[in-house]
Write a protein that holds these residues in place. Structure first.
Motif, PDB file in Angstrom:
ATOM      1  N   MET A   1       0.854  -1.211   0.000  1.00 56.48           N
ATOM      2  CA  MET A   1       0.000   0.000   0.000  1.00 56.48           C
ATOM      3  C   MET A   1       0.882   1.251   0.000  1.00 56.48           C
ATOM      4  N   PHE A   2       0.455   2.239  -0.778  1.00 54.84           N
ATOM      5  CA  PHE A   2       1.216   3.484  -0.861  1.00 54.84           C
ATOM      6  C   PHE A   2       1.109   4.264   0.443  1.00 54.84           C
ATOM      7  N   GLU A   3       2.258   4.674   0.981  1.00 52.91           N
ATOM      8  CA  GLU A   3       2.273   5.432   2.221  1.00 52.91           C
ATOM      9  C   GLU A   3       2.961   6.768   1.989  1.00 52.91           C
ATOM     10  N   LEU A   4       2.330   7.814   2.462  1.00 52.29           N
ATOM     11  CA  LEU A   4       2.897   9.151   2.326  1.00 52.29           C
ATOM     12  C   LEU A   4       3.923   9.401   3.424  1.00 52.29           C
ATOM     13  N   GLU A   5       4.964  10.167   3.087  1.00 52.08           N
ATOM     14  CA  GLU A   5       5.878  10.617   4.115  1.00 52.08           C
ATOM     15  C   GLU A   5       5.128  11.622   4.983  1.00 52.08           C
ATOM     16  N   THR A   6       5.511  11.707   6.230  1.00 49.01           N
ATOM     17  CA  THR A   6       4.822  12.608   7.160  1.00 49.01           C
ATOM     18  C   THR A   6       4.837  14.043   6.655  1.00 49.01           C
ATOM     19  N   TYR A   7       5.982  14.469   6.107  1.00 49.45           N
ATOM     20  CA  TYR A   7       6.106  15.833   5.605  1.00 49.45           C
ATOM     21  C   TYR A   7       5.087  16.118   4.514  1.00 49.45           C
ATOM     22  N   SER A   8       4.917  15.162   3.618  1.00 47.39           N
ATOM     23  CA  SER A   8       3.950  15.314   2.533  1.00 47.39           C
ATOM     24  C   SER A   8       2.525  15.301   3.067  1.00 47.39           C
ATOM     25  N   LEU A   9       2.269  14.443   4.047  1.00 48.93           N
ATOM     26  CA  LEU A   9       0.939  14.366   4.643  1.00 48.93           C
ATOM     27  C   LEU A   9       0.559  15.684   5.307  1.00 48.93           C
ATOM     28  N   VAL A  10       1.514  16.265   6.029  1.00 49.96           N
ATOM     29  CA  VAL A  10       1.268  17.557   6.685  1.00 49.96           C
ATOM     30  C   VAL A  10       0.937  18.627   5.654  1.00 49.96           C
ATOM     31  N   ASN A  11       1.650  18.627   4.541  1.00 52.77           N
ATOM     32  CA  ASN A  11       1.386  19.609   3.486  1.00 52.77           C
ATOM     33  C   ASN A  11       0.008  19.413   2.856  1.00 52.77           C
ATOM     34  N   ILE A  12      -0.370  18.163   2.635  1.00 58.33           N
ATOM     35  CA  ILE A  12      -1.691  17.871   2.064  1.00 58.33           C
ATOM     36  C   ILE A  12      -2.794  18.312   3.021  1.00 58.33           C
ATOM     37  N   LEU A  13      -2.595  18.055   4.299  1.00 62.51           N
ATOM     38  CA  LEU A  13      -3.583  18.486   5.290  1.00 62.51           C
ATOM     39  C   LEU A  13      -3.618  20.012   5.391  1.00 62.51           C
ATOM     40  N   GLY A  14      -2.460  20.640   5.221  1.00 57.15           N
ATOM     41  CA  GLY A  14      -2.417  22.107   5.191  1.00 57.15           C
ATOM     42  C   GLY A  14      -3.217  22.648   4.032  1.00 57.15           C
ATOM     43  N   LEU A  15      -3.090  21.991   2.879  1.00 60.13           N
ATOM     44  CA  LEU A  15      -3.874  22.377   1.699  1.00 60.13           C
ATOM     45  C   LEU A  15      -5.369  22.235   1.978  1.00 60.13           C
TER      46      LEU A  15
END
Length: 365
Positions: A1-15
């Motif tokens: 399963m594809f897993e996002l890096e935490t940094y990317s996840l934080v940015n997506i949630l920021g968006l």
């Protein structure tokens, strides 16, 4: 399963948080500077009540989330060690005057631009440019010595940058809310303030809790703010090869997207206006934007950055900043109104008051 890096996840949630902010801010025209303008022009307290509601919810949600998830809010910029209260006050005054001159603060300019006011883009660009030059450019050599002046910092240390008692803060805010609403049923119309306040708490959770798990990059503990992130957005699109997305940049982009989406359903506010045809709108946008860019950096935030995010931490300097912004904005607004240069586009009044008033206010689009 594809897993996002935490940094990317934080940015997506920021968006995502930015999109929600933009959507609700456009739908109800949530605005700190606008609430001052409404009161000066027609004595309306509706938008002011929404701002106070946002403050109340931001404080409560932030304190609950930070305590439950053990988020260290002292790691945020609002708890700067060598605080200079004089810079906070001067910066707040600059920002407050600038937001009235430009007819909107940084977050408001984002909303206005995305809903069709092309002049607001000028304000945004000047906020970004002057915020950037204050932190890394030519103005750094002028402003930084004042912000980090040893004498002023030493004087400021006579009052610790302490956290105020939450019960005292909430008591004052609830008194203000009652003063602005007068009627209990009006409180239920302030859902925009509730949502914006919850977004502040959510932002602390994203950066302070989820972000703490980041192993690839350090993520600063922060909530929602728009001055420095606007500068970082400009930097990103200017030097994209050596820069990358961040939580703040994603907030700005998300707010633009959310506002635009909202205009597809809420076309009433999909254009800009001026107080009268004699106003040099571009000049006012440039001057106001420049003042907000410099002032926002000096005050460590804007009406959202300090007025909601900073205030939610209960730290003393944030209250000093938002009071400075309000006082400066209020008297600048009074002066502009006297000179017939205070923009009036739409009437924001309580629904029960709208039914009583038959006198039409003359405004131009």
């Amino acid at each position: 399963m594809f897993e996002l890096e935490t940094y990317s996840l934080v940015n997506i949630l920021g968006l995502a948080l930015g999109i929600i902010f933009g959507f609700i801010a456009q739908k109800n025209q949530f605005c700190f500077s606008g609430s001052i303008k409404d009161f000066l022009q027609i004595k309306s307290t509706k938008r002011a009540a929404s701002v106070i509601m946002a403050m109340i919810v931001a404080v409560i949600s932030t304190q609950i989330i930070s305590n439950y998830f053990e988020i260290d809010l002292t790691q945020s910029a609002y708890f700067k060690k060598d605080i200079n209260y004089f810079a906070i006050i001067v910066g707040g005054a600059l920002f407050g005057a600038g937001m009235m001159i430009a007819d909107g603060c940084s977050s408001r300019s984002i909303v206005k631009f995305a809903q069709g006011d092309s002049n607001a883009l000028i304000t945004l660009i000047f906020i970004a440019i002057f915020a950037y030059t204050t932190t890394k450019g030519v103005l750094f050599e002028i402003i930084n010595p004042f912000i980090n002046n040893p004498t002023l910092i030493e004087i400021s240390k006579t009052i610790d940058n302490f956290q105020l008692n939450i019960y005292v803060v909430l008591a004052v805010l609830f008194v203000l809310l009652y003063t602005f609403t007068k009627k209990v049923k009006r409180v239920f119309s302030l859902y925009d303030g509730v949502i914006v306040g919850l977004l502040i708490g959510a932002a602390w959770f994203v950066t302070g809790y989820i972000g703490s798990e980041s192993m690839e990059k350090e993520i600063q503990v922060q909530a929602i703010s728009f001055v420095y992130p606007s500068a970082k957005t400009l930097e990103l699109f200017t030097y994209y090869q050596v820069n990358e997305f961040s939580f703040g940049v994603c907030l700005v982009i998300g707010a633009l997207v959310g506002t635009f989406v909202s205009t597809l359903f809420n076309k009433k506010y999909s254009f800009g206006c001026t107080a009268n045809k004699t106003i040099n709108k571009v000049k006012y946008n440039m001057i106001g934007g420049a003042m907000m860019g410099v002032g926002g950096i000096m005050a460590i935030g804007c009406t959202v950055g300090q007025g909601l995010s900073g205030l939610s931490t209960l730290v003393f300097s944030s209250f000093l900043a938002i009071i400075s912004i309000f006082v400066s904005g209020y008297f600048t607004g009074k002066y502009l109104l006297k000179k017939d240069k205070l923009a009036m586009c739409f009437i924001f009044e309580w629904e029960d008051e709208n039914k009583k008033k038959s006198k039409q206010i003359d405004f131009q689009i």
